[in-house]
Design an enzyme around this catalytic site. Structure first.
Site, mmCIF file in Angstrom:
data_model
loop_
_atom_site.group_PDB
_atom_site.id
_atom_site.type_symbol
_atom_site.label_atom_id
_atom_site.label_comp_id
_atom_site.label_asym_id
_atom_site.label_seq_id
_atom_site.Cartn_x
_atom_site.Cartn_y
_atom_site.Cartn_z
ATOM 1 N N LYS A 73 7.412 -7.229 9.166
ATOM 2 C CA LYS A 73 6.484 -7.531 10.178
ATOM 3 C C LYS A 73 7.088 -8.464 11.117
ATOM 4 C CE LYS A 73 3.796 -5.046 7.830
ATOM 5 N NZ LYS A 73 3.036 -4.277 8.314
ATOM 6 N N SER B 13 -3.799 -3.229 7.836
ATOM 7 C CA SER B 13 -3.077 -3.329 6.330
ATOM 8 C C SER B 13 -3.958 -2.725 5.335
ATOM 9 C CB SER B 13 -2.576 -4.731 6.046
ATOM 10 O OG SER B 13 -1.909 -5.065 7.160
ATOM 11 N N CYS C 102 -5.213 0.129 4.703
ATOM 12 C CA CYS C 102 -6.404 1.032 5.296
ATOM 13 C C CYS C 102 -5.880 2.426 5.507
ATOM 14 C CB CYS C 102 -6.996 0.661 6.830
ATOM 15 S SG CYS C 102 -7.768 -0.849 6.421
ATOM 16 N N ARG D 158 2.699 -3.518 -4.919
ATOM 17 C CA ARG D 158 3.358 -2.509 -4.264
ATOM 18 C C ARG D 158 4.510 -1.950 -4.719
ATOM 19 N NH1 ARG D 158 1.855 -2.615 1.724
ATOM 20 N NH2 ARG D 158 0.021 -3.923 1.596
ATOM 21 N N HIS E 250 2.033 -1.348 14.914
ATOM 22 C CA HIS E 250 1.645 -1.243 13.332
ATOM 23 C C HIS E 250 1.202 0.137 13.055
ATOM 24 C CE1 HIS E 250 -0.499 -3.058 9.601
ATOM 25 N NE2 HIS E 250 0.686 -2.544 9.174
ATOM 26 N N TYR F 141 7.684 -13.077 -1.233
ATOM 27 C CA TYR F 141 6.706 -11.890 -1.440
ATOM 28 C C TYR F 141 6.912 -11.060 -0.046
ATOM 29 C CZ TYR F 141 3.362 -8.510 -2.511
ATOM 30 O OH TYR F 141 2.665 -7.282 -2.411
ATOM 31 N N ASP G 99 4.488 2.777 8.465
ATOM 32 C CA ASP G 99 3.807 1.298 8.849
ATOM 33 C C ASP G 99 4.189 1.101 10.098
ATOM 34 O OD1 ASP G 99 2.548 -0.749 7.647
ATOM 35 O OD2 ASP G 99 4.378 -1.931 7.717
ATOM 36 N N ARG H 126 0.784 -11.626 2.549
ATOM 37 C CA ARG H 126 0.983 -12.167 3.716
ATOM 38 C C ARG H 126 0.111 -13.487 3.783
ATOM 39 N NH1 ARG H 126 -0.689 -10.052 7.468
ATOM 40 N NH2 ARG H 126 -1.541 -7.894 6.432
#
Ligand code: GTP
Ligand code: SPV
Ligand code: MN
Length: 597
Positions: free
Chosen positions: A219, A261, A263, A380, A239, A210, A288, A82
């Site tokens: 998001k 993110s 974590c 990912r 989130h 991406y 998420d 991002r």
């Protein structure tokens, strides 16, 4: 919008929704694709697009025995995460966007990106992707349409959302859908922008191919636009992961947790309890994103708006997250991981020996011992949630699941204890609002510096953060049975930079205390900071750990807290125009308690 006046060819629409047809027409006139393809979400369509993506070199098929129905993809090395500095909220006033967001006026946004969209799909196909965020038929579900010139986006959206006909059927003739327009352009960071127009329920994204920049349901819609809708409509877009914790007696307690993110949300949502927790099970509802609203019974009810996982690959292995490894065994897409000689995927931290030779995430030959990483740190997997062996049976329930506990957690080497329970909702909101975390590879920028990331929403809150805190406080008036609020930190470090707490499955020991507390069953100790477990309140059976490490992970050190509270003051000052007074007072109350203790 466009200078070309003749009607654009919009292919063979699979809807008669006049609002949708005219908007697709308008966008086609602007971007001038060679053809427009409407996605119905069928298996045949998926096979056709996979074959096309392979023929165009966008995807490479993986070894059919080792990784069936799975594909490897590499993004442009300038486009791997991002881009928060290129992400904008376009509202009439800068104040609405708040100090937490980059701002552009809607006029400027439409003009600047409109110029870039002009003819951007010439020679390309425009795909029309209808998708639902949330179970089909749920009152919380939102419909979006993404127009994109990337087949990679279509294939990812097909996994991440409920895509195609069911979404169109749910939309019917309504004009209430999110309008997402995406073009890769030439994937140039100089021409990369992600703009949100909350007042028009519109997202324009250019110049990236991406993840969070281009899978617009995730998001952009589910969090940035979602948080805006939630505030107006009286619900919350967060989130957060959602999990069901089942006891040996068969009672399931639902928990939502916000970690920034990279974590640990995916890992925590897929936790497998250690042997000492015989009969306990953790079911994944989401990993998420969480949409929550008050239910008729006065509790807070949550859905996962997604249909798949876009998870961090490095560090994932059968020892720490077996459910994730099983989830990606087939039917998955992999972005920016490394490729083995026999056509399988590899990343740092995977089980087994490091292979002698690999193809790295940039397509270059890689040898064991190389100083460079074979997989990008933000590489990912995209995997269907149906692949998860511990997928919650309630995941498609239109009513969602009732949340009993909310957990906030950051990546903090110091200061923040392993676990803490807030005194009440307002104190819990304060714990969320003051969350800090060391930055990760999920966003472009420096890694490992502590920044305030309130509720893990800093990059995702679509309006002023102070008002967002106010919305959290306001929700209490509408939820008679509030979830209990906790804070955790799996990442505290000891000497030599080693983690004090083993994490992963062992987090069950903390989770059980949280669930018991939420159900009013566990003991704890009151401190100036909140309620904490004594070591005897935690089940440590079968865990080979130095008790001193647990104490160090739990420690509340006045010197660290003095620095922490000073930093919190700076953080609050940033939002002083809209910061709720309760939170300012919460901090002062803690300072006063500390001065006396
Ligand atoms: P996003 O998808 O970016 O929102 O991230 P996420 O919150 O789902 O993070 P994820 O679960 O993918 O974890 C990211 C990294 O944290 C991985 O490298 C994990 O190995 C690591 N991690 C997760 N849980 C733990 C834990 O309990 N302890 C430690 N030390 N590391 C963890
Ligand atoms: C995050 O960064 O929090 C993610 C990955 O979940 S992305 O979809 O790229 O934003
Ligand atoms: Mn995320």
């Amino acid at each position: 919008m466009s200078t070309t006046l003749e009607k654009a060819d919009i292919g063979a629409p699979i809807t008669s929704n006049a609002h949708l047809l005219s908007w697709v027409e308008e966008c086609a006139r602007l971007t001038r694709p060679d053809r427009v393809v409407w996605c119905d979400g069928s298996e045949e369509e998926k096979e056709r697009l996979l074959a096309l993506a392979v023929s165009e070199g966008v995807l490479a098929p993986l070894n059919k025995e080792k990784r069936p129905n799975s594909y490897w993809s590499r993004s442009n090395p300038n486009d791997v995460a991002r881009v928060e500095h290129l992400t904008f909220i376009c509202t009439d006033t800068k104040e609405e966007a708040g100090p937490n967001n980059n701002w552009m006026s809607p006029e400027e946004g439409y003009q600047k990106l409109g110029a870039l969209f002009e003819g951007s799909m010439k020679g390309r196909t425009m795909y029309v992707i209808p998708y639902a965020m949330g179970p089909i038929g749920s009152p919380l579900t939102k419909i979006g349409i993404e127009l994109t010139d990337s087949v990679y986006v279509v294939l990812n959206m097909g996994i991440m959302t409920r895509m195609g006909k069911p979404a169109l059927e749910m939309l019917g003739d309504s004009n209430d859908f999110n309008r997402g327009l995406h073009s890769m352009l030439d994937v140039n960071p100089e021409r990369r922008y992600i703009c949100h127009f909350p007042d028009d329920n519109t997202i324009w994204s250019v110049g990236s191919a991406y993840g969070g920049n281009v899978l617009l349901g995730k998001k952009c819609l589910a969090l940035r636009i979602g948080s805006h809708l939630g505030r107006n409509e009286g619900w919350m877009a967060e989130h957060m992961l959602i999990m069901g914790v089942e006891s040996p007696e068969g009672e399931t307690t639902y928990v939502a947790a916000a970690f920034p993110s990279a974590c640990g949300k995916t890992n925590f949502a897929m936790l497998i309890p250690p042997a000492a927790f015989d009969g306990w099970k953790v079911w994944t509802v989401g990993d998420d994103i969480c949409w929550m609203r008050p239910g008729p019974d006065g509790r807070l009810w949550a859905i996962n708006p997604e249909n798949g996982y876009f998870g961090v690959a490095p560090g994932t292995n059968y020892a720490t997250n077996p459910n994730a490894m099983r989830t990606v065994e087939h039917g998955s897409l992999f972005t920016n991981v490394a490729l083995t000689k026999d056509g399988d995927v590899w990343w740092e931290g995977m089980d087994g020996e490091v292979p002698e030779e690999l193809t790295d995430w940039q397509g270059r030959p890689w040898r064991k011992g190389s100083a460079e990483k074979a997989a990008h740190p933000n590489s990912r997997f995209t995997a269907p949630m149906q692949n998860n062996p511990m997928l919650s049976p309630r995941v498609n329930d239109p009513a969602g699941v009732p949340i009993s506990a909310i957990i906030f957690g950051g990546r903090r080497s110091t200061t923040i204890p392993l676990v803490l329970q807030s005194f009440n909702w307002t104190h819990g909101v304060y714990l969320g609002a003051t969350m800090g975390s060391e930055t990760t590879a999920a966003a472009v920028g420096k890694v490992g510096v502590v920044r305030r990331d309130p509720m893990a929403m800093l990059p995702f809150c679509g309006y002023d953060m102070g008002r967002y805190f106010g919305h959290w406080l306001q929700m209490a008036n509408r939820i008679p049975h509030l979830p209990r609020v906790f804070q955790v930190n799996w990442f505290r470090k000891g000497e030599g930079g080693r983690f004090l707490w083993p994490g992963y499955g062992e987090n069950m020991r903390i989770l059980k205390w949280i669930v018991d507390r939420a159900n009013g069953r566990a003991a704890g100790l009151e401190t100036p900071f909140g309620w904490v477990p004594r070591r005897s309140d935690l089940n440590m059976d079968g865990l080979d750990i130095d008790p001193a490490d647990v104490d160090a992970a739990m420690a509340l050190r006045p010197d660290e807290w003095r620095a922490e509270l000073e930093d919190q003051a700076e953080h609050f000052a940033k939002y002083s125009a809209t910061m709720p007074r309760e939170l300012v007072l919460m901090r002062e109350l803690l300072m006063a308690r500390l001065a006396r203790s």
